[in-house]
Design an enzyme around this catalytic site. Structure first.
Site, PDB file in Angstrom:
ATOM      1  N   ARG A 156     -71.335 -12.011  -5.188  1.00 53.26           N
ATOM      2  CA  ARG A 156     -72.680 -11.699  -5.105  1.00 53.26           C
ATOM      3  C   ARG A 156     -73.196 -10.996  -3.949  1.00 53.26           C
ATOM      4  O   ARG A 156     -74.370 -11.291  -3.757  1.00 53.26           O
ATOM      5  CB  ARG A 156     -73.281 -13.255  -5.548  1.00 53.26           C
ATOM      6  N   ASN A 198     -66.510 -20.658  -2.848  1.00 57.73           N
ATOM      7  CA  ASN A 198     -65.425 -20.537  -4.049  1.00 57.73           C
ATOM      8  C   ASN A 198     -64.161 -20.273  -2.999  1.00 57.73           C
ATOM      9  O   ASN A 198     -64.181 -19.017  -2.690  1.00 57.73           O
ATOM     10  CB  ASN A 198     -65.660 -19.678  -4.850  1.00 57.73           C
ATOM     11  N   LYS A 277     -67.668 -27.170  -1.967  1.00 59.68           N
ATOM     12  CA  LYS A 277     -68.276 -26.994  -3.421  1.00 59.68           C
ATOM     13  C   LYS A 277     -67.138 -27.625  -4.316  1.00 59.68           C
ATOM     14  O   LYS A 277     -65.927 -27.258  -4.097  1.00 59.68           O
ATOM     15  CB  LYS A 277     -68.135 -25.666  -3.619  1.00 59.68           C
ATOM     16  N   GLU A 281     -67.442 -25.167 -11.212  1.00 56.52           N
ATOM     17  CA  GLU A 281     -66.928 -23.961 -11.428  1.00 56.52           C
ATOM     18  C   GLU A 281     -65.410 -23.538 -11.018  1.00 56.52           C
ATOM     19  O   GLU A 281     -65.341 -22.672 -10.527  1.00 56.52           O
ATOM     20  CB  GLU A 281     -67.819 -22.706 -10.982  1.00 56.52           C
ATOM     21  N   ARG A 314     -72.085 -29.638  -1.219  1.00 52.31           N
ATOM     22  CA  ARG A 314     -73.145 -29.167  -2.277  1.00 52.31           C
ATOM     23  C   ARG A 314     -73.275 -30.120  -3.465  1.00 52.31           C
ATOM     24  O   ARG A 314     -72.230 -30.640  -4.026  1.00 52.31           O
ATOM     25  CB  ARG A 314     -72.697 -27.655  -2.760  1.00 52.31           C
ATOM     26  N   ARG A 331     -77.679 -29.157 -18.942  1.00 45.28           N
ATOM     27  CA  ARG A 331     -77.252 -28.752 -17.916  1.00 45.28           C
ATOM     28  C   ARG A 331     -78.075 -28.916 -16.659  1.00 45.28           C
ATOM     29  O   ARG A 331     -77.683 -29.507 -15.549  1.00 45.28           O
ATOM     30  CB  ARG A 331     -76.769 -27.193 -17.813  1.00 45.28           C
ATOM     31  N   LYS A 355     -79.398 -27.329  -4.493  1.00 50.42           N
ATOM     32  CA  LYS A 355     -80.202 -26.076  -4.928  1.00 50.42           C
ATOM     33  C   LYS A 355     -81.724 -26.102  -5.011  1.00 50.42           C
ATOM     34  O   LYS A 355     -81.847 -27.465  -5.952  1.00 50.42           O
ATOM     35  CB  LYS A 355     -79.309 -25.505  -6.280  1.00 50.42           C
ATOM     36  N   ASP A 360     -80.009 -22.438 -11.425  1.00 53.81           N
ATOM     37  CA  ASP A 360     -78.902 -21.799 -10.423  1.00 53.81           C
ATOM     38  C   ASP A 360     -79.736 -20.328 -10.119  1.00 53.81           C
ATOM     39  O   ASP A 360     -79.452 -19.356 -10.626  1.00 53.81           O
ATOM     40  CB  ASP A 360     -77.851 -21.294 -11.387  1.00 53.81           C
ATOM     41  N   GLU A 388     -78.832 -12.242  -6.598  1.00 58.06           N
ATOM     42  CA  GLU A 388     -78.024 -12.231  -7.797  1.00 58.06           C
ATOM     43  C   GLU A 388     -78.663 -12.025  -8.874  1.00 58.06           C
ATOM     44  O   GLU A 388     -78.337 -11.230  -9.861  1.00 58.06           O
ATOM     45  CB  GLU A 388     -77.169 -13.539  -7.693  1.00 58.06           C
ATOM     46  N   TRP A 541     -71.664 -22.157 -20.486  1.00 57.10           N
ATOM     47  CA  TRP A 541     -72.224 -22.245 -19.299  1.00 57.10           C
ATOM     48  C   TRP A 541     -73.535 -23.171 -19.569  1.00 57.10           C
ATOM     49  O   TRP A 541     -73.960 -23.757 -18.330  1.00 57.10           O
ATOM     50  CB  TRP A 541     -72.596 -21.001 -18.645  1.00 57.10           C
TER      51      TRP A 541
HETATM   52  C1  GCV Z   1     -70.112 -19.153  -5.407  1.00 54.45           C
HETATM   53  C2  GCV Z   1     -73.568 -19.099  -9.458  1.00 54.45           C
HETATM   54  C3  GCV Z   1     -72.964 -17.786  -8.967  1.00 54.45           C
HETATM   55  C4  GCV Z   1     -71.667 -18.214  -8.299  1.00 54.45           C
HETATM   56  C5  GCV Z   1     -71.662 -19.021  -7.205  1.00 54.45           C
HETATM   57  C6  GCV Z   1     -72.325 -20.447  -7.630  1.00 54.45           C
HETATM   58  C7  GCV Z   1     -72.648 -21.451  -6.420  1.00 54.45           C
HETATM   59  O1  GCV Z   1     -72.809 -20.007 -10.374  1.00 54.45           O
HETATM   60  O2  GCV Z   1     -72.896 -17.000 -10.233  1.00 54.45           O
HETATM   61  O3  GCV Z   1     -71.254 -16.764  -7.990  1.00 54.45           O
HETATM   62  O4  GCV Z   1     -70.317 -19.139  -6.784  1.00 54.45           O
HETATM   63  O5  GCV Z   1     -73.570 -20.150  -8.239  1.00 54.45           O
HETATM   64  O6  GCV Z   1     -73.622 -21.510  -6.038  1.00 54.45           O
HETATM   65  O7  GCV Z   1     -71.464 -21.981  -6.149  1.00 54.45           O
END
Ligand code: GCV
Length: 679
Positions: A156, A198, A277, A281, A314, A331, A355, A360, A388, A541
């Protein structure tokens, strides 16, 4: 119009200003820099360098009784007999008289922040003889998270490659990193994570060949008061240690982490900690072993505790393998459902990173119900500066405009978000006056990279600046932030006022273009730039709007998924009633018929049409306004922003026509003003 020769690379630390204080006064510096404290030395160096570069004033070294006196309050008292009112941690006092400027820090970091503020005030023309300024950061944790991959790419990221990594190595331009550290410190950032949450290939950063290189980066940031965090994969005992398990309750996994932490801290003794994290995902986590997130976080926290480290964990944990047919699943509930029951079970050196909204980083979301509710767990709020979902630094979107709404939101627990940030953290429990659910700080995903102007879109620098300023003072409004940034970047005068006006109008315009009234996620899957009304409608999702022939939106009240009940009753009552619910969140909380009458007396459908026509017109006005600045700006700056605003207009056209056409085709009800909608 006169041209202010701003250099994009210098961001809000431009040269070319005139100081309103006498050069002889400013040139005579008496500083506490003969110590071992790297931050104090840096503070003195920044004052000298900043005066030369920004104001053309070269210092000669302190002599006589007048001049600038810089140091910690304790030192200034000891050496010069000066006295100060009590200063808060990391805070400073600046006092100016005819023959003396005093910059006193509560501590080394406060001294450095005092220097940067003094230079800013000087550039803004807001400091003169007789003035006294005392200030301190409100949020203790002011963090920036990079989502950089070791290959050199950035998840991103919209501003070029990584500042830290290239081709599988820790590789960087030390000069540039120093400039970056200066920029961040100048707005008070004090924590930086380098690698993507990630983690994938960067999991190996906590191994021996990489650690000395990371330690060198820590050394660049250290004099600027910035400590590093490293993202680690929860699955490290398996991935790196070959253990066959990463079960947090397995003694072997815990022992592996203890050893690893010892190695990491051997190289970087002041590392702030690990950022994780987990179960999200595709990342591994405690759920794989039937354990809770408290089990997982506490194991890592125990490993870093002997070194004074922290585990930042997180809360972006949700099931991303949903079935769109299942209308009971929501979600948005996930973070609260997973973490609220664990409140009180986390170790003292675990910090949850939540968050700001339940989804998101959408253009408009409610504030997460976890804020105010976590009374026994340290936590921070996470924002996304990288755009993003807000135009990817092609489109202009001044994020503080939305962040100020988050800060002003009343949680229903006796405090606004900004009030919770001002309260003492859990670790200072002895203070009876503190709010139990204090938010200890902010974290945000960075928008920077190797592009010459750091942020791709030059005006996106305002988002990084604004984030830092908001961490420092969550009560600062977007308008004040825009004004400061524009003067510091474009010099005083009409150009700055025009750019501030453009910034302030950009978020409302973007919001109007986007998914209507908080419905969210009508974006192109994967890359997330531009509209795709049903892009996520039938995917796994969990991000559905369920638009039909008669109604659109999700019922998240007690009659629906029950999400609103995660808020205190008084707040839920407002969200539950479509007549009271903030209209920009109407479709987040409600499924409404298209003929629902909104507060302006028009139907929901007509409001969808109107906002999308307006969104396009407003994008057009942003471009037109920018075009008036051509004579006042360096050509490269003018052209790069103009080219982006032109692309933004094309994007706004797609949003307008795709959203309006979609709803017209579903309802067959035309726009009441007869504007063009496609059949
Ligand atoms: C780093 C969203 C974004 C992902 C990101 C994720 C997160 O899903 O699209 O790119 O991953 O948030 O915050 O972990």
């Amino acid at each position: 119009m006169t041209i202010f020769h701003m250099k994009e690379y210098d961001c809000w630390l431009q040269g070319g200003f005139k100081a309103a204080l006498k050069a002889e006064l400013l040139a005579n510096i008496h500083a506490e820099d003969g110590t071992d404290a790297a931050i104090l030395k840096q503070a003195a160096a920044e004052l000298r360098e900043g005066l030369v570069r920004r104001f053309g004033i070269r210092s000669e070294g302190g002599n006589g009784v007048g001049g600038v006196f810089l140091g910690t309050a304790g030192w200034l008292t000891r050496i010069y007999g000066l006295s100060f009112p009590p200063l808060k941690p990391e805070g400073f006092h600046i006092g100016v008289s005819e023959d003396r400027v005093v910059i006193a820090g509560a501590d080394a970091a406060g001294t450095l922040y005092g220097v940067f503020r003094f230079l800013s005030l000087l550039a803004l023309g807001e400091i003169k003889a007789g003035d006294a300024v005392a200030d301190a950061p409100v949020a203790a944790i002011r963090a920036l998270n990079h989502w950089d991959n070791i290959e050199g790419t950035i998840e991103r990221g919209y501003a070029g490659g990584s500042l830290f990594f290239k081709d599988g190595e820790v590789r960087y331009d030390a000069e540039r990193l120093r400039d970056y550290a200066r920029l961040l410190a100048s707005v008070g950032i004090n924590v930086v994570s380098l690698n993507n949450v990630n983690v994938r290939t960067s999991s190996k950063l906590i191994t021996e060949p990489f650690l000395p290189r990371i330690a060198a980066i820590a050394g660049i940031f250290r004099p600027y008061g910035v400590r590093l965090l490293l993202s680690v994969t929860f699955s490290s005992p398996e991935v790196l240690g070959g253990l066959g398990t990463s079960d947090p309750l397995d003694a072997r996994a815990a022992a592996w982490w203890r050893e690893r932490a010892a190695l990491v801290y051997h190289h970087i003794p002041d590392l702030r900690g690990f950022l994780v994290k987990a179960d999200s995902e595709g990342e591994g986590g405690p759920f794989q072993y039937g354990r809770t997130h408290a089990d997982g976080a506490n194991m890592l926290a125990a490993a870093v505790k002997p070194f004074g480290g922290e585990c930042v964990w997180r809360c972006f944990v949700y099931d991303c393998t949903q079935d769109w047919r299942n209308t009971a699943f929501d979600r948005a509930r996930a973070a609260y459902d997973h973490f609220k029951p664990l409140d009180g079970q986390f170790a003292e050196n675990v910090i949850l990173q939540i968050k700001h909204g339940p989804y998101d980083f959408q253009v408009r979301e409610p504030v997460s119900p976890l804020f105010g509710a976590m009374a026994k767990t340290r936590h921070t709020m996470e924002f996304q500066i990288t755009q993003e979902y807000t135009g990817q630094q092609i489109d202009l979107c001044f994020l503080p405009w939305m962040w100020q709404d988050v800060m002003a939101y009343d949680t229903g627990y006796g405090a606004t978000v900004s009030g919770l940030l001002g309260a003492q953290p859990v670790s200072a429990r002895q203070d009876a006056a503190r709010h139990p659910a204090a938010i200890e700080g902010l974290a945000a995903v960075a928008n920077t990279g190797l592009d010459g102007n750091w942020t791709g879109h030059t005006l996106a620098q305002a988002n990084l600046y604004g984030y830092g300023r908001l961490c420092w003072n969550p009560a600062l409004g977007a308008e004040e932030i825009a004004r400061e940034w524009c003067v510091l970047t474009f010099g005083p005068g009409q150009t700055a006022r025009t750019v501030a006006d453009i910034l302030m109008k950009s978020y409302p315009a973007y919001q109007k273009n986007n998914a209507p009234f908080g419905v969210c996620f009508m974006v192109e899957p994967r890359h997330h730039y531009g509209p795709s009304i049903e892009g996520y409608e039938y995917s796994r999702w969990g991000t559905y709007h369920r638009a039909g022939r008669e109604a659109v939106g999700l019922d998240r009240t007690g009659n629906g998924t029950g999400y609103s009940a995660q808020y205190p009753a008084a707040i839920a009552a407002v969200f539950d009633d479509p007549r009271l619910c903030p209209e920009d969140l109407l479709l987040f909380f409600h499924r409404l018929r298209y003929d629902f009458r909104m507060r302006n007396g028009k139907t929901l459908l007509q409001n969808i049409y109107d906002t999308h026509f307006e969104g396009y017109d407003e994008a057009e006005a942003l471009l037109a306004k920018w075009q008036t600045l051509e004579p006042a700006l360096p050509p490269a700056v003018y052209c790069s922003v103009r080219e982006r605003l032109e692309r933004q207009l094309l994007n706004a056209r797609e949003w307008r026509d795709q959203v309006n056409t979609y709803f017209y085709r579903h309802t067959l009800i035309p726009d009441e003003r007869g504007r063009k909608i496609y059949e």
